[in-house]
Structure formats: C-alpha cells, structure tokens
Motif scaffolding. Structure first.
Motif, PDB file in Angstrom:
ATOM      1  N   SER A 110       0.828  -1.205   0.000  1.00 39.83           N
ATOM      2  CA  SER A 110       0.000   0.000   0.000  1.00 39.83           C
ATOM      3  C   SER A 110       0.862   1.254   0.000  1.00 39.83           C
ATOM      4  O   SER A 110       0.488   2.278  -0.573  1.00 39.83           O
ATOM      5  CB  SER A 110      -0.928   0.003   1.221  1.00 39.83           C
ATOM      6  N   MET A 111       2.007   1.164   0.651  1.00 39.87           N
ATOM      7  CA  MET A 111       2.933   2.294   0.684  1.00 39.87           C
ATOM      8  C   MET A 111       3.344   2.707  -0.725  1.00 39.87           C
ATOM      9  O   MET A 111       3.484   3.898  -1.028  1.00 39.87           O
ATOM     10  CB  MET A 111       4.162   1.911   1.501  1.00 39.87           C
ATOM     11  N   HIS A 112       3.517   1.728  -1.612  1.00 33.71           N
ATOM     12  CA  HIS A 112       3.864   2.028  -2.992  1.00 33.71           C
ATOM     13  C   HIS A 112       2.650   2.498  -3.782  1.00 33.71           C
ATOM     14  O   HIS A 112       2.717   3.473  -4.527  1.00 33.71           O
ATOM     15  CB  HIS A 112       4.458   0.787  -3.660  1.00 33.71           C
ATOM     16  N   LEU A 113       1.537   1.789  -3.640  1.00 34.68           N
ATOM     17  CA  LEU A 113       0.348   2.111  -4.426  1.00 34.68           C
ATOM     18  C   LEU A 113      -0.192   3.500  -4.113  1.00 34.68           C
ATOM     19  O   LEU A 113      -0.693   4.193  -5.002  1.00 34.68           O
ATOM     20  CB  LEU A 113      -0.746   1.072  -4.157  1.00 34.68           C
ATOM     21  N   ASP A 114      -0.095   3.903  -2.854  1.00 35.97           N
ATOM     22  CA  ASP A 114      -0.698   5.163  -2.433  1.00 35.97           C
ATOM     23  C   ASP A 114       0.166   6.381  -2.727  1.00 35.97           C
ATOM     24  O   ASP A 114      -0.285   7.512  -2.552  1.00 35.97           O
ATOM     25  CB  ASP A 114      -1.023   5.120  -0.940  1.00 35.97           C
ATOM     26  N   ARG A 115       1.388   6.161  -3.175  1.00 36.96           N
ATOM     27  CA  ARG A 115       2.260   7.281  -3.533  1.00 36.96           C
ATOM     28  C   ARG A 115       2.336   7.394  -5.053  1.00 36.96           C
ATOM     29  O   ARG A 115       2.961   6.581  -5.729  1.00 36.96           O
ATOM     30  CB  ARG A 115       3.659   7.082  -2.950  1.00 36.96           C
ATOM     31  N   ALA A 116       1.666   8.429  -5.587  1.00 34.70           N
ATOM     32  CA  ALA A 116       1.603   8.588  -7.034  1.00 34.70           C
ATOM     33  C   ALA A 116       2.979   8.724  -7.667  1.00 34.70           C
ATOM     34  O   ALA A 116       3.201   8.291  -8.803  1.00 34.70           O
ATOM     35  CB  ALA A 116       0.746   9.802  -7.377  1.00 34.70           C
ATOM     36  N   ASP A 117       3.925   9.297  -6.922  1.00 29.92           N
ATOM     37  CA  ASP A 117       5.260   9.530  -7.491  1.00 29.92           C
ATOM     38  C   ASP A 117       6.040   8.237  -7.710  1.00 29.92           C
ATOM     39  O   ASP A 117       7.053   8.242  -8.420  1.00 29.92           O
ATOM     40  CB  ASP A 117       6.069  10.467  -6.594  1.00 29.92           C
ATOM     41  N   ARG A 118       5.580   7.103  -7.142  1.00 28.43           N
ATOM     42  CA  ARG A 118       6.262   5.833  -7.353  1.00 28.43           C
ATOM     43  C   ARG A 118       5.826   5.144  -8.645  1.00 28.43           C
ATOM     44  O   ARG A 118       6.477   4.212  -9.103  1.00 28.43           O
ATOM     45  CB  ARG A 118       6.048   4.892  -6.161  1.00 28.43           C
TER      46      ARG A 118
END
Length: 321
Positions: A110-118
C-alpha cells in the motif's frame, strides 16, 4: 513517520512465527515494519527479548520501519537495504549460522500504491516508474521505450496473464513515448475489445500494470531464488511464511513447498521409489490461508492474499498414525 497501513493477516503471521525456535527472525519484505513490530512484541513476550533482521530494497521502507521499531525495549533490530534474493548472503555476512523464521510478504505494498510519485497505480497520475528500489535497472517508461512487439506481448501474457496481450502491446508501442501512469492506463483501456470491461473484474489496465511491475523488478525470478535460500538457512524447526497476492506468485510458492515436502522425486510411472529423497519441510498450513471477512472489509486489498507456511525438518517426517 507514521506507518501507512495495518499489515495483511498480521495475527496469522504472528501465530506461525512466534513459536519458532530461539534465534533471529528475518522479515525479508520489511515494508513499513508492521509485521516485524507485531512479531517482535510477541517473541519478546515469549522469550523476554527478540532478534529481528529486516530486509527491503526500498530506502523509504527502511526509514519507516526503523522509526516504528527503534523504541521497542529488549528488541534487537537491524536492517539491510537489498533485494530479498540476497537473503543468504546477508545472513552469512552478519555471521548468523541459521535463522529461526522468515517472512515473505510479496508484491507491491500500500505504501507504494498510495504514492503517485512511485508510478505503481493506474488510478493516480504519476511518473511511469514502478521500481521497488533504486537497484532496479530501469523504470517502466524506459522498459517500454526499448522493447519490441514480441517482447512486450510476452511480458503482458506471462506476467499479467493478459488475454489481449498482443492487441494491448500494439497500442502501447504506437503511443510511445509513455511517461505517465494515467496515460498508460488510458492507452490500455482504449485497446480492449468491445465488451471486455464488462467481462473482466477491476480496471482494464490492472493486468498490464502488474506485468510491467513484475518485469521491472524481476519479481518472479527473485522469488524462486529466495525460496531456495530460505529453506537452506532455516534451523531445524524454523518457520517460513509467505503471503502471495496473485496466482503467478502463489503457484511458485505452492510448487516449491510441495517439492520440499516430498519424500519421492521419481517419475510417476516408476513402480517402486528409487530416489531415497528425504523431505526438507512439513506443511504448517495444508491449504492456503485466507483473510477473514472482517479484515477484507477493513482492507479490501487483502482479499487476494494466500498464506502458506512450512517448518524445516531435522529428520525425515514421521509416519502419521
């Protein structure tokens, strides 16, 4: 820094790893440290102290987990910023002979999915990156710039199980250069044949994004390597727990565990066993574990997870009465 989410099937993971023998527990997919924190607390309650090693290729994850665990009393916590298929090398470099337990929580967090910049989400606009860590050799945008039609079709078919792989690949190559997640999602959605969205579940770009993410990060190859290493570095009685989120991951885990638990590798048409194979592990979860309805209601992303677990044997598995 606050941890962004509650870890998937936390109680089940803790229940499997807490009884493992004394020694180091390795969270080889550390993320924000939610699983590691819960395991550390449970092991400390059992033994008076806990020893954890966290591995993650993402420096942001290392920072989040360190902030979460650094104040826990009587917990020894160390981290390594590497991909998890360097597990055996990391353990050896730290002078650890064998470890008591290992957790692999696969896929994207979720940490990756929720950060648009990733660049992992087709729902949020961001750069087309998809790297889980700076060690990945190229971004998704760079991959799309260099591949041809046959290679991209193969990526979409193998890693995304995309039924319309060639059609989607043709549309993606025609739209190059692609640099944003929302633009890629639009191209994939527009490439789908009439009626495909009604027959499919979820966003039409879901499979393409999964496929590109797996290709960018070398996920399946790394998974095969780390499973072999994990079984080798466990102490007798040591526990390996794996959480998988799609069929490609789960199939690899299921086959690896089945092979390691087998007492015969002879061809099926051989009338008498001649291999003298000894099983390495015993299954702790006979059928894949699933999250409960309450957890899925709280965290819909957990609905796809499959939990499997084995324990390392120190002698051939005893006969069941």
């Amino acid at each position: 820094m606050a941890a962004p989410h509650v870890p998937v099937m936390r109680d089940e993971v803790v229940a499997l790893l807490t009884p493992a023998p004394a020694g180091t527990i390795v969270d080889a997919t550390l993320g924000a440290g939610g699983h590691a924190e819960a395991i550390a607390i449970a092991r400390r309650e059992r033994d008076g102290s806990a020893d954890l090693l966290g591995i993650d290729r993402d420096p942001d994850a290392i920072a989040l987990a360190t902030a979460r665990l650094h104040d826990l009393d009587d917990v020894t916590f160390a981290t390594e910023q590497v991909r998890f298929d360097l597990l055996a090398e990391v353990v050896a470099a730290r002078g650890i002979d064998r470890v008591a337990g290992i957790l692999l929580d696969l896929g994207v967090s979720s940490m990756h999915l929720d950060r648009a910049d990733r660049g992992f989400s087709y729902r949020n606009d961001g750069p087309l990156d998809m790297r889980m860590g700076p060690d990945a050799p190229e971004t998704a945008a760079e991959l799309l710039d260099r591949v041809g039609l046959d290679e991209l079709t193969d990526i979409l078919r193998r890693f995304g199980e995309e039924r319309h792989a060639r059609r989607v690949a043709t549309a993606i190559l025609a739209a190059r250069p692609l640099t944003s997640t929302t633009r890629l999602a639009e191209v994939v959605a527009d490439a789908m044949p009439p009626g495909a969205a009604a027959r499919d579940r979820g966003h039409p770009a879901r499979r393409a994004f999964q496929a590109l993410r797996i290709a960018v990060n070398g996920e399946l190859e790394a998974l095969e390597r780390v499973l072999d290493q994990s079984l080798d570095v466990l102490v007798p009685g040591g526990v390996l727990v794996v959480l998988a989120y799609h069929s490609l991951e789960d199939r690899i885990v299921k086959q690896a565990f089945r092979a390691a638990a087998s007492d015969c590798t002879c061809p099926p048409d051989l009338p008498v066993c001649a291999c003298d194979t000894q099983p390495q592990v015993t299954h702790l979860v006979r059928r894949a574990g699933r999250p409960g309805a309450d957890e899925v209601a709280r965290n819909p992303r957990s609905s796809a997870v499959r939990l499997r677990a084995v324990a390392r044997l120190d002698s051939p598995r005893p006969e069941t009465p």
